[in-house]
Design a protein around this motif. Structure first.
Motif, mmCIF file in Angstrom:
data_model
loop_
_atom_site.group_PDB
_atom_site.id
_atom_site.type_symbol
_atom_site.label_atom_id
_atom_site.label_comp_id
_atom_site.label_asym_id
_atom_site.label_seq_id
_atom_site.Cartn_x
_atom_site.Cartn_y
_atom_site.Cartn_z
ATOM 1 N N PRO A 269 0.838 -1.214 0.000
ATOM 2 C CA PRO A 269 0.000 0.000 0.000
ATOM 3 C C PRO A 269 0.867 1.257 0.000
ATOM 4 N N GLU A 270 0.362 2.302 -0.618
ATOM 5 C CA GLU A 270 1.145 3.529 -0.749
ATOM 6 C C GLU A 270 1.516 4.122 0.605
ATOM 7 N N ASP A 271 0.585 4.106 1.562
ATOM 8 C CA ASP A 271 0.873 4.659 2.885
ATOM 9 C C ASP A 271 2.056 3.955 3.535
ATOM 10 N N LEU A 272 2.134 2.632 3.341
ATOM 11 C CA LEU A 272 3.233 1.872 3.922
ATOM 12 C C LEU A 272 4.547 2.198 3.215
ATOM 13 N N LEU A 273 4.489 2.352 1.897
ATOM 14 C CA LEU A 273 5.696 2.709 1.149
ATOM 15 C C LEU A 273 6.226 4.080 1.583
ATOM 16 N N VAL A 274 5.313 5.025 1.752
ATOM 17 C CA VAL A 274 5.716 6.367 2.194
ATOM 18 C C VAL A 274 6.340 6.305 3.581
#
Length: 455
Positions: free
Chosen positions: A39-44
């Motif tokens: 997920p993008e939030d985790l990547l960020v």
């Protein structure tokens, strides 16, 4: 790209282009980009853990999905030492571009570590860009070996700043009165001010302040350091002198909701305290020769650490430390700590932990023949009902110290743990630990459930 390629690139094992060739030819074996599937939030969040923004921006070459991902990272860290040997303009351009392209709704944290080439105008531009992005935490560190950096007036425009941490900064350019209405944490490390009144106004302009750390040197242009903050909960003050300090230095502390107090200052003479009825913990290593309400302001404390080697603070009669359960007392000055110990044992009925230690490692002759003549006239309540832990580090085995050890071990009927560690040297000579241990082991223990441990 897959997980193996990701780590090879970031560990510097292979270049991005080289890795693409290697793994493209094995597409049948590695056809899933496991990192990019997160997920993008985790990547960020993963990107935000990298040491500097340079490292974060470098990930834009990993894959198409990562090209703009760095712009959403909510914590940015810049360090101009990374550009050592390169043109400083490259660093300026990189910081400005990173802040302009930043797309996160809120910039949670901006950390700037800069050297002598950085100017107030540079800092001012970065602060403006950060304020436009609703910055919450700003950290500016100027390297100590390059003097101080002057801050921009734009810092006064903050409405969203919750935490401000400055090191080696000149604050005179900040327009006062200002209002840092949201600021809860303020760290001022080795800053320079424009005078006493500036400090008072600066701290007073932070009505929501809860955590204040002040590390000073005696070239900060302040003689009388006034701290008046109604809702402050934690206060740390430390003075590191660059040369001899005049005895005209003073503190005025009025913090009625304070819960934690930590002061280390062997040079300031005067300190005025107001009542601190919610104080839970205090660590005081001070040399105040003139005090107002020093001990009276500490009576609500639960954990207290004292080193008053050079202090002339007078202990008043009639006060009670009704909540004190943990006491640490420095034994570096016989003329003070023995008297203070007797008073605190008498006036701390709930004391459960007593720790003695020579923090300043003074050498005292073990052949001193004077005894402890300041014992309480009756056995204190804390010894007969509550004291459970007794520790003594750097025990010097003088006659006075032996008297104290005998008195506490004999009268503490609830002890569960007792540890005494002899000092390694006395008057430049090696202690005879064997004799000291034999002497300690022969002492009568008032608690049948406690065994004396000798370190």
């Amino acid at each position: 790209m897959n997980l193996i390629r990701f780590f090879l690139v970031f560990q510097g094992k292979i270049q991005v282009k080289e890795s693409a060739k290697i793994f493209n030819c094995q597409r049948g074996q590695f056809n899933v980009d496991k990192i990019s599937d997160l997920p993008e939030d985790l990547l960020v969040h993963i990107l935000s853990l990298l040491p500097t923004t340079n490292d974060i921006v470098a990930t834009s070459g990993v894959s198409k999905r990562w090209k703009s991902l760095w712009k959403k990272v909510h914590k940015l860290r810049f360090n101009d030492q990374i550009y050592h040997g390169k043109k400083y303009e490259s660093f300026l351009h990189f910081v400005e571009k990173a802040l302009v392209l930043h797309k996160a709704p809120t910039l949670v944290s901006l950390r700037l570590s800069v050297g002598p080439k950085c100017t107030a105008d540079d800092i001012g531009l970065w602060i403006k860009l950060a304020l436009d992005r609703n910055i919450c935490e700003l950290i500016i560190k100027h390297y100590a070996d390059h003097g101080h950096i002057r801050l921009s007036r734009r810092l006064c425009d903050s409405k969203t700043l919750v935490s401000l941490k400055l090191k080696n900064a000149i604050l005179g350019a900040i327009c006062l009165p200002a209002c840092f209405s949201s600021l809860k944490t303020l760290h001022l490390r080795y800053a320079k001010y424009s005078g006493d009144e500036f400090v008072r106004n600066l701290i007073s302009s932070c009505p929501s302040l809860q955590n204040l750390v002040v590390k000073r040197h005696n070239e900060d242009n302040v003689k009388r350091f006034v701290i008046i903050v109604r809702y402050l909960k934690s206060l740390t003050v430390y003075l590191s002198p660059l040369h001899d300090v005049a005895d005209s230095y003073a503190y005025v502390i009025n913090t009625p909701n304070l819960k934690y107090l930590n002061i280390k200052d062997h040079y300031t003479a005067l300190c005025s305290f107001e009542d601190m009825p919610y104080l839970d913990e205090a660590n005081l290593d001070v040399a105040f020769t003139h005090t107002e309400k020093f001990f009276e302001s500490l009576t609500s404390v639960k954990k207290l650490s004292l080193c008053l080697k050079k202090s002339e603070a007078q202990y008043p009669e009639g006060i009670i430390f009704s909540q004190l359960v943990h006491l640490e007392l420095c034994t570096c000055d016989d003329s003070k700590w023995l008297y203070l110990l007797a008073k605190l044992l008498r006036d701390s009925p709930k004391l459960r932990v007593l720790k003695l230690n020579d923090k300043n490692h003074d050498f005292v002759s073990k052949y001193c023949t004077s005894s402890w003549n300041q014992q309480p006239s009756y056995v204190p309540q804390c010894l007969t009902e509550n004291l459970e832990i007794f520790e003594w580090r750097n025990y010097k085995a003088t006659f006075k110290e032996r008297d104290v050890a005998v008195y506490i071990l004999k009268n503490s009927t609830c002890l569960k743990k007792s540890v005494i560690s002899p000092k390694f040297k006395l008057s430049g000579e090696i202690c005879d630990h064997h004799i000291i241990r034999e002497d300690l082991a022969s002492m009568f223990m008032g608690s049948s459930s406690c065994e004396l441990k000798l370190d």
